[in-house]
Scaffold this motif. Structure first.
Motif, PDB file in Angstrom:
ATOM      1  N   ALA A   1       0.337  -1.100   0.016  1.00 33.74           N
ATOM      2  CA  ALA A   1       0.275  -0.056  -0.579  1.00 33.74           C
ATOM      3  C   ALA A   1       0.544   1.125   0.080  1.00 33.74           C
ATOM      4  O   ALA A   1       2.313   1.523   0.767  1.00 33.74           O
ATOM      5  N   ILE A   2       0.156   2.169  -0.956  1.00 37.40           N
ATOM      6  CA  ILE A   2       1.195   3.574  -0.915  1.00 37.40           C
ATOM      7  C   ILE A   2       0.672   4.614   0.846  1.00 37.40           C
ATOM      8  O   ILE A   2      -0.525   4.587   0.292  1.00 37.40           O
ATOM      9  N   GLU A   3       1.637   4.946   1.110  1.00 39.93           N
ATOM     10  CA  GLU A   3       1.357   6.768   2.003  1.00 39.93           C
ATOM     11  C   GLU A   3       0.067   7.498   1.964  1.00 39.93           C
ATOM     12  O   GLU A   3       0.099   6.962   0.809  1.00 39.93           O
ATOM     13  N   ARG A   4      -0.256   7.717   2.692  1.00 41.68           N
ATOM     14  CA  ARG A   4      -1.588   8.822   1.503  1.00 41.68           C
ATOM     15  C   ARG A   4      -1.138  10.231   1.190  1.00 41.68           C
ATOM     16  O   ARG A   4      -1.255  10.571   0.151  1.00 41.68           O
ATOM     17  N   THR A   5       0.477  10.548   1.466  1.00 41.31           N
ATOM     18  CA  THR A   5       1.096  11.687   0.550  1.00 41.31           C
ATOM     19  C   THR A   5       2.368  10.764  -0.423  1.00 41.31           C
ATOM     20  O   THR A   5       2.298  11.049  -0.885  1.00 41.31           O
ATOM     21  N   GLY A   6       2.074   9.033  -0.701  1.00 46.53           N
ATOM     22  CA  GLY A   6       3.153   8.395  -1.606  1.00 46.53           C
ATOM     23  C   GLY A   6       2.222   9.423  -3.342  1.00 46.53           C
ATOM     24  O   GLY A   6       0.921   9.585  -3.181  1.00 46.53           O
ATOM     25  N   VAL A   7       3.224   8.565  -3.860  1.00 44.58           N
ATOM     26  CA  VAL A   7       2.790   8.524  -5.471  1.00 44.58           C
ATOM     27  C   VAL A   7       1.808   7.829  -6.300  1.00 44.58           C
ATOM     28  O   VAL A   7       2.479   6.719  -5.417  1.00 44.58           O
ATOM     29  N   PRO A   8       0.845   7.759  -6.541  1.00 43.81           N
ATOM     30  CA  PRO A   8       0.664   6.572  -6.800  1.00 43.81           C
ATOM     31  C   PRO A   8       0.935   5.494  -7.743  1.00 43.81           C
ATOM     32  O   PRO A   8       2.267   6.299  -8.804  1.00 43.81           O
ATOM     33  N   PHE A   9       0.537   3.741  -8.193  1.00 44.90           N
ATOM     34  CA  PHE A   9       0.979   3.349  -9.128  1.00 44.90           C
ATOM     35  C   PHE A   9       0.434   3.631 -10.156  1.00 44.90           C
ATOM     36  O   PHE A   9      -0.910   4.162 -10.325  1.00 44.90           O
ATOM     37  N   LEU A  10       0.818   3.337 -11.248  1.00 42.38           N
ATOM     38  CA  LEU A  10       0.773   3.399 -12.528  1.00 42.38           C
ATOM     39  C   LEU A  10       0.726   1.695 -13.327  1.00 42.38           C
ATOM     40  O   LEU A  10      -0.079   1.322 -13.602  1.00 42.38           O
ATOM     41  N   GLN A  11       1.729   1.495 -13.534  1.00 38.01           N
ATOM     42  CA  GLN A  11       2.015  -0.302 -13.604  1.00 38.01           C
ATOM     43  C   GLN A  11       2.817  -0.610 -13.162  1.00 38.01           C
ATOM     44  O   GLN A  11       4.181  -0.419 -12.177  1.00 38.01           O
ATOM     45  N   VAL A  12       2.833  -2.155 -13.462  1.00 36.15           N
ATOM     46  CA  VAL A  12       3.796  -3.313 -12.495  1.00 36.15           C
ATOM     47  C   VAL A  12       4.640  -3.569 -13.100  1.00 36.15           C
ATOM     48  O   VAL A  12       3.525  -4.625 -14.088  1.00 36.15           O
ATOM     49  N   ILE A  13       5.860  -4.267 -13.367  1.00 35.31           N
ATOM     50  CA  ILE A  13       5.781  -5.605 -13.978  1.00 35.31           C
ATOM     51  C   ILE A  13       6.768  -6.693 -12.592  1.00 35.31           C
ATOM     52  O   ILE A  13       7.834  -6.669 -12.357  1.00 35.31           O
ATOM     53  N   PRO A  14       6.163  -8.146 -12.941  1.00 38.00           N
ATOM     54  CA  PRO A  14       6.685  -8.846 -11.670  1.00 38.00           C
ATOM     55  C   PRO A  14       8.144  -9.191 -12.368  1.00 38.00           C
ATOM     56  O   PRO A  14       7.958  -9.852 -13.228  1.00 38.00           O
ATOM     57  N   CYS A  15       9.218  -9.588 -11.492  1.00 35.87           N
ATOM     58  CA  CYS A  15      10.492 -10.027 -11.891  1.00 35.87           C
ATOM     59  C   CYS A  15       9.955 -11.952 -11.650  1.00 35.87           C
ATOM     60  O   CYS A  15       9.219 -12.290 -11.549  1.00 35.87           O
ATOM     61  N   PHE A  16      10.869 -12.700 -12.932  1.00 36.75           N
ATOM     62  CA  PHE A  16      10.583 -14.573 -12.869  1.00 36.75           C
ATOM     63  C   PHE A  16      12.204 -14.702 -12.092  1.00 36.75           C
ATOM     64  O   PHE A  16      12.097 -15.482 -11.433  1.00 36.75           O
ATOM     65  N   GLN A  17      13.571 -13.838 -12.237  1.00 34.10           N
ATOM     66  CA  GLN A  17      13.985 -14.419 -11.636  1.00 34.10           C
ATOM     67  C   GLN A  17      14.134 -14.375  -9.878  1.00 34.10           C
ATOM     68  O   GLN A  17      15.052 -15.053  -9.537  1.00 34.10           O
ATOM     69  N   ARG A  18      13.184 -13.316  -9.379  1.00 33.17           N
ATOM     70  CA  ARG A  18      13.778 -13.232  -8.237  1.00 33.17           C
ATOM     71  C   ARG A  18      12.040 -12.534  -7.741  1.00 33.17           C
ATOM     72  O   ARG A  18      11.336 -12.395  -8.747  1.00 33.17           O
ATOM     73  N   ASP A  19      11.699 -12.784  -6.913  1.00 35.90           N
ATOM     74  CA  ASP A  19      10.777 -12.849  -6.586  1.00 35.90           C
ATOM     75  C   ASP A  19      10.373 -11.231  -5.923  1.00 35.90           C
ATOM     76  O   ASP A  19      10.631  -9.818  -5.060  1.00 35.90           O
ATOM     77  N   GLY A  20      10.313 -10.168  -6.953  1.00 38.93           N
ATOM     78  CA  GLY A  20      10.788  -8.529  -7.032  1.00 38.93           C
ATOM     79  C   GLY A  20       9.049  -8.356  -8.434  1.00 38.93           C
ATOM     80  O   GLY A  20       8.889  -8.622  -8.714  1.00 38.93           O
ATOM     81  N   LEU A  21       9.422  -6.837  -7.975  1.00 41.53           N
ATOM     82  CA  LEU A  21       8.076  -6.157  -8.285  1.00 41.53           C
ATOM     83  C   LEU A  21       8.899  -5.348  -9.006  1.00 41.53           C
ATOM     84  O   LEU A  21       9.483  -4.463  -8.947  1.00 41.53           O
ATOM     85  N   PHE A  22       8.740  -4.289 -10.424  1.00 45.94           N
ATOM     86  CA  PHE A  22       9.368  -3.201 -10.878  1.00 45.94           C
ATOM     87  C   PHE A  22       8.142  -2.071 -11.671  1.00 45.94           C
ATOM     88  O   PHE A  22       6.981  -2.812 -11.197  1.00 45.94           O
ATOM     89  N   CYS A  23       8.243  -1.423 -10.334  1.00 52.70           N
ATOM     90  CA  CYS A  23       6.851   0.094 -10.239  1.00 52.70           C
ATOM     91  C   CYS A  23       7.138   1.214 -10.915  1.00 52.70           C
ATOM     92  O   CYS A  23       7.888   1.387 -10.432  1.00 52.70           O
ATOM     93  N   LEU A  24       5.812   1.416 -11.413  1.00 57.21           N
ATOM     94  CA  LEU A  24       6.059   3.028 -12.455  1.00 57.21           C
ATOM     95  C   LEU A  24       4.771   3.667 -11.372  1.00 57.21           C
ATOM     96  O   LEU A  24       4.265   3.645 -11.294  1.00 57.21           O
ATOM     97  N   HIS A  25       5.277   5.306 -11.261  1.00 59.88           N
ATOM     98  CA  HIS A  25       4.859   5.822  -9.753  1.00 59.88           C
ATOM     99  C   HIS A  25       3.807   7.481 -11.692  1.00 59.88           C
ATOM    100  O   HIS A  25       4.755   6.944 -12.130  1.00 59.88           O
TER     101      HIS A  25
END
Length: 1207
Positions: free
Chosen positions: A283-307
């Motif tokens: 979750a993003i805090e109230r003052t945080g910048v909203p998400f636009l897109q997310v790309i989940p990774c294959f090699q590691r359990d990680g997420l590239f997020c675009l705000h």
């Protein structure tokens, strides 16, 4: 011979600018290492390493909405070479499949005329690589053969489909995101459409559930659990349920099976599809910048997020070293039992305005260590992840974030600290897997903590937003050949002038000269630098060497705006035409006003300088002045020898000053027309202007808008679209009505005797031959092109420049037909590593050369040292590719300690070969693992396990631990009775009977399943492994399975430790994946291997045809000779030979009576393939290794040598 060569070749090309709102999601990063994105109706292809534009594809008539590169998960050989294949879809429902290297459309597909919502290549079939699945609005999914354009099947659904996602672990599972909810399809097949309407689910937030409230109180994590959402299967969601309207994206996690993410503007939900419930919330805090897109990774359990501010962040799953592994451990109610993704790195945000905002992001699919951000203004920003090893003392312990450690192995093989490695090669080489999956760190291993950061490694800028004015530099002549560069000046609406180099298409210079729109510009070259003169309302600027001079400064707000500027042919005079003010004549050399015409001077509608002038008299005057100057500055020989160089420079300066002070100038003349169409001819010499002649208006012409003059031909254009051709020598004129609108501009082509001209109208342009007075080519907006033309000019004598309202500038052949170019004809400023651009045989030869050089004592990157009988051109292209590799990669390839397996893995990454990458990753892991332990029995503790993204292929012990961790998490997140029941079933299959009994006894008395669950709890507790109870339970289980209750029967068999029988029943009923899962978690290694071998036979059967997957399963079982045999039967000769070499090196295969026939056959076939590629030395070596099998080939290879010796 020239002292240096000048590249003045200009090929047809397109410079692109800002994007359209439809292009927002039209971007893809292919396994080939190239990024494709949509810009209006064009597809732009750029290189991700050097950020250079390689190709612009133009055939669509509408805005692009989707682009998708074809996958590379197949074995490449001369029959299936490395190719650049791309599918692009537009708002009119057309899909085009491109051969990108040749710039040719291979296939065009059209079903409806509505925008394509989503498109995806099918990647799971060994049989066909040409299948393309598309969503055609409003609710159709259609499967196409992208090679022939044939429709294979079509299926409609009840709701509007927005997008879809394939399960990366099971290609028969497809999920659709619709306007109402989510639809799960479990029987997707290329051969026939899905049978039913699919399983439709909605998102719900179970706040009222008593289990939910109780759990929240127990864990003290109410805030997190308030955000828990579950998937419900009711017919229609009631008002309290959250609809999917604000869900931005749906995607499976490729790093672990049966996990999906849903993206909302302020949160990301991670769902476990086994229980259909949220197991993690970002979750993003109230003052945080909203998400636009997310790309989940294959090699590691990680997420590239675009705000929304253009910031790209990487979040990696936090590790907890607390996996429950024994049945008697109690459930830990600690709130850490949640999937938490920690922010590990973020890049700088961009400045967001009304017109500039982030559009989309793509991630490198091969290495997952870089992200490209596409901005609405046409910029492409490539952010690369870099890792830095930090000392443990410097760590900030109060941050609460667990540290990330570098992996033990590099390219699949564990390496020492001092060994040569490249940690930034890929994400799995940056971060160790133990930091992801929660495994205990291996004892005695040296752990290096790493920090990640984003680095901007590539930036490609687009053209500024239109409108703009374009002007090409003076043409190439014998006089300027030493310094000529094909430069184009682009005047923009924000007051700057951009100078582009048309050979490379890159920005050469940016000159910020004004504060408002540049209406017209003139560009000239003097010696080695650039002059730009540009006009604006109501000031003029003169730029030399990047320094701006206010030629005609600001004169206040009431000053009339400038209509046009025209520079005379000898660059002496400048005519400035105003909207509501008489003409001004300026001296270009001194930047002074020569003459301002009187108020009764006629209003000018068009003006042009004459190309004929008195240049000889000017030269005579200049020579006389210089002689006079020389006489005045005569000095003695002694003095001259002392200060020779300084005096020469002073003399040159004095000459130019003297010429200016004495007003030495040649006579030039110009013509202009007034509102009535009358033509005036004026002569200018110094500051005197003489009226030479007036020609009355032509009755057939309307108000003249533009004039062009070259040699003895004068051409006038008017507001009604008429062109009037005057032959000044023959004193004849000829009017041609073009029946087009207002003639906005006419310009002659450069080159002596070249009488072609381009005319620009409101609705397009035409090229005319003034000698023959006939049209050569025409372009009309709306008919054959979608864009409007804003400005035109000539690039060379046979190429035109068109600036259009889609923000692009096109350099076209004289026919003005939009064409794509071949990528290998491109002139690039930096070399690009892309073996896909080579001819098929050359790209395969380069791969063989990089993979294995057995003919050499050591590896080399100089192909000229090898006996390679190709023509020099191909050899040079191969050498260019080798030279374009980064120094780090070269260092690895030349390292004698870099093993064959590591080399195979590295080359598969360099080529973006998906099939090879997965094969060699699993092969390297298990060859190393089994060579350490020759018995091939799995160890209880796995020090360096295979990544969990490989799922069923992982070691049994590690797989079991992961499944236990997962069921723990599911148990903590329980919110309804259904979820509790699913958890109980999983625990029983995993053998966790005590915890299963606890859950069964939780069923409340008012639940309809209370009695059954209580009895089941009693049964589980009292089951003994002997006596008649076993036979009774087995009988009941088989009856249940026979009567369609497969899951229940399997559960009973697992209770009495008959999991092997359960697996057999599952396989009989086609539940192959479930059987493999159960075998991994419940059976010993021998029984498990039997189950998996039956699965391999099933995968290899003709109706399933998934031999590639079967190979990976065989590798995980250590059946290396079966792998070699299967590879050979599939005709993967190169992979088979290299695999056999690696097996022999690791001692996991021996040459004995059983294996020698296979090994020799593999070597003989590899020798033949090397011979076909031209590597004779390698062919001889492997033919000799193949002994009897390679005897004939060896004789054939050595015969030519003997013949030459005889001669």
């Amino acid at each position: 011979m020239l002292p240096y060569t000048v590249n003045f070749k200009v090929s047809a090309r397109t410079l692109t600018g800002a994007l359209n709102a439809h292009n927002k999601a039209a971007v893809d990063w292919g396994w080939q290492g190239l990024i494709a994105y949509g810009c209006h109706s064009l597809v732009v292809v750029i290189d991700s390493n050097t950020a250079q534009t390689l190709q612009v594809l133009e055939k669509h008539k509408a805005d692009i909405v989707k682009v998708k590169w074809a996958r590379e998960n197949y074995h490449h050989n001369s029959g299936s070479p490395y190719t650049l294949r791309l599918a692009s879809a537009d708002v009119n429902g057309k899909i085009i499949v491109w051969d990108v290297a040749a710039g040719v459309a291979q296939c065009e597909i059209q079903e409806h005329v509505k925008p394509i919502q989503d498109v995806q290549w099918l990647w799971n079939q060994d049989a066909s690589r040409d299948l393309l699945l598309a969503i055609h609005p409003p609710n159709y999914i259609v499967l196409w053969n992208a090679d022939t354009g044939t429709k294979l099947w079509k299926k409609s659904y009840a709701d509007n489909i927005l997008s879809f996602s394939f399960d990366p672990f099971d290609p028969s599972h497809l999920t659709l995101l619709t306007s109402e909810g989510i639809v799960f399809i479990s029987d997707f097949s290329p051969s026939k459409p899905p049978s039913g309407p699919g399983k439709k689910v909605y998102i719900s937030s179970p706040h009222s559930s008593p289990a939910h409230n109780k759990l929240a109180a127990a864990t003290g994590a109410q805030k997190a659990l308030n955000k828990v959402k579950i998937l419900i299967t009711q017919e229609k969601p009631s008002a309290e349920f959250i609809t999917l309207n604000d869900c931005l994206q749906l995607a499976y996690l490729p790093s672990k099976r049966d996990h999906m993410l849903l993206l909302y503007p302020r949160e990301i939900l991670i769902l476990d599809l086994e229980v259909n419930q949220t197991v993690g919330v970002i979750a993003i805090e109230r003052t945080g910048v909203p998400f636009l897109q997310v790309i989940p990774c294959f090699q590691r359990d990680g997420l590239f997020c675009l705000h929304e501010n253009g910031c790209v962040t990487l979040r990696v799953r936090r590790s907890y070293n607390s996996i429950c592994s024994t049945s008697d451990e109690e459930l830990d109610p600690d709130p850490v039992q949640e999937l938490t993704y920690d922010l590990r790195s973020q890049c700088d945000a961009i400045r967001v305005t009304k017109t500039v905002r982030p559009f989309s992001m793509v991630c490198c699919p091969v290495n997952e260590n870089a992200a490209a951000l596409i901005v609405s203004d046409g910029r492409v920003m490539i952010w690369e992840l870099k890792s830095t090893v930090c000392n443990r003392g410097s760590r900030n312990s109060s941050s609460g974030v667990s540290p990330l450690y570098s992996p033990v192995s590099f390219c699949g093989i564990p390496v020492g600290v001092l060994q040569n490695k490249l940690p930034d090669l890929s994400l799995d080489n940056m971060i160790g897997q133990s930091a992801i999956a929660g495994e205990e760190h291996p004892k005695g291993s040296i752990l290096q903590e790493v920090h990640l950061k984003f680095l901007l490694t590539g930036l490609l800028s687009g053209l500024p937003p239109p409108p703009f004015a374009v002007r090409m530099c003076p043409p190439l002549t014998t006089k300027n050949i030493h310094m000529y560069q094909p430069l184009l000046a682009v005047g923009t609406s924000n007051g700057s002038v951009l100078v582009y180099h048309l050979t490379s298409g890159l920005l050469h210079k940016e000159l910020s000269v004004h504060s408002c729109e540049v209406k017209s510009s003139y560009i000239g070259m003097a010696s080695r630098f650039l002059d730009v003169l540009c006009a604006i309302s109501p000031s003029l600027m003169f730029t030399i060497k990047g320094r701006s001079i206010a030629f005609r400064g600001e004169r206040g707000n009431d000053e009339s705006p400038i209509k046009m500027i025209k520079v005379s042919h000898l660059k002496q005079y400048l005519a400035v035409v105003f909207k509501d003010k008489p003409l001004e004549l300026w001296d270009v050399r001194t930047c002074t006003l020569l003459r301002e015409m009187s108020k009764n001077f006629p209003a000018i509608t068009a003006l042009e300088w004459s190309p004929s002038h008195n240049l000889k008299s000017l030269r005579k005057k200049q020579l006389a002045t210089r002689e006079a100057m020389a006489r005045q500055t005569v000095v003695s020989d002694a003095e001259l020898s002392v200060a020779e160089s300084s005096v020469i420079s002073l003399l040159q300066e004095a000459e130019s000053k003297s010429e200016l002070s004495q007003n030495i100038s040649a006579r030039e003349h110009f013509v202009f027309t007034d509102n009535d169409g009358q033509v005036y001819h004026l002569t200018v010499e110094g500051n005197s202007v003489k009226d030479s002649a007036r020609i009355p208006p032509d009755g057939s012409m309307g108000s003249i808008t533009c004039i062009a003059w070259k040699g003895d031909t004068l051409v006038l254009g008017d507001m009604d679209g008429n062109l009037n051709f005057w032959d000044l020598k023959g004193r004849v004129s000829r009017g041609i009505p073009t029946h087009r609108s207002w003639v906005r501009k006419i310009r002659f082509a450069p080159g002596k005797g070249n009488q072609k001209l381009i005319a620009m109208y409101n609705d397009g342009a035409e090229v005319w031959d003034t000698k023959e007075v006939q049209m050569v080519s025409s372009l009309r907006s709306g008919r054959n092109v979608t864009f409007q033309i804003l400005d035109v000019d000539w690039c060379t004598s046979d190429k035109v420049i068109l600036a259009s309202d889609d923000g692009c500038i096109r350099v076209l052949e004289m026919s003005m037909k939009s064409t794509c170019f071949r990528m290998d004809e491109q002139e690039l400023t930096e070399p690009v590593w892309c073996p896909y651009l080579l001819v098929p045989r050359a790209s395969l030869a380069l791969k063989a050369f990089l993979l294995h050089q057995p003919w050499n004592g050591q590896c080399t990157l100089d192909i000229s040292q090898v006996d390679y009988p190709e023509n020099e051109e191909i050899k040079n292209l191969l050498q260019e590719q080798l030279n374009s590799l980064s120094n780090d990669i070269k260092k690895l390839l030349l390292d004698p300690e870099f093993t064959l397996l590591q080399r195979c893995l590295l080359v598969s990454r360099l080529y973006g070969d998906e099939s090879e990458l997965h094969f060699w990753t699993v092969a390297a892991h298990y060859l190393h693992s089994f060579s350490q332990d020759k018995s091939a029995a799995p160890r209880e503790t796995v020090n360096n396990p295979l990544d969990i993204c490989y799922d069923i292929l992982c070691e049994n012990a590690y797989f079991q631990k992961f499944q236990l961790e997962r069921v723990n998490l599911q148990e903590v997140k329980r919110s309804t009775y259904d979820h509790t029941r699913k958890c109980t079933d999983q625990l029983l299959l995993l053998g966790q009977t005590d915890r299963a009994v606890q859950l069964l006894l939780e069923t409340s008395a008012d639940n309809q399943h209370y009695y059954c669950d209580s009895l089941k709890a009693c049964l589980v507790t009292t089951v003994t492994s002997s006596g008649p109870s076993q036979s009774t339970i087995k009988l009941v289980a088989t009856n249940m399975i026979a009567n369609g209750k497969l899951a229940e029967g399997v559960q009973l068999l697992c209770l009495i430790d008959k999991a092997a029988d359960a697996c057999r029943y599952l396989q009989t009923y086609g539940e192959w994946n479930r059987a493999a899962w159960l075998a991994k978690v419940r059976l010993n290694s021998e029984e498990c291997a039997d189950v998996l071998k039956r699965w391999v036979d099933h995968l290899c059967s003709p109706q399933v045809n998934q031999k590639s997957k079967a190979l990976l399963v065989l590798l995980s079982l250590g059946c290396f000779s079966s792998v070699a045999e299967t590879l050979h039967s599939m005709r993967y000769f190169d992979r088979a030979a290299l695999f056999v070499e690696a097996c022999l090196k690791y001692g996991t295969m021996e040459v004995n009576e059983e294996t020698e026939k296979l090994i020799f056959a593999v070597y003989a076939d590899y020798a033949r393939s090397l011979k076909n590629l031209g590597f004779k030395q390698g062919a001889v070596l492997f033919a000799s290794k193949a002994e009897a099998a390679g005897k004939d080939l060896l004789n054939e290879l050595e015969c030519p040598k003997e013949e030459r010796m005889d001669e």
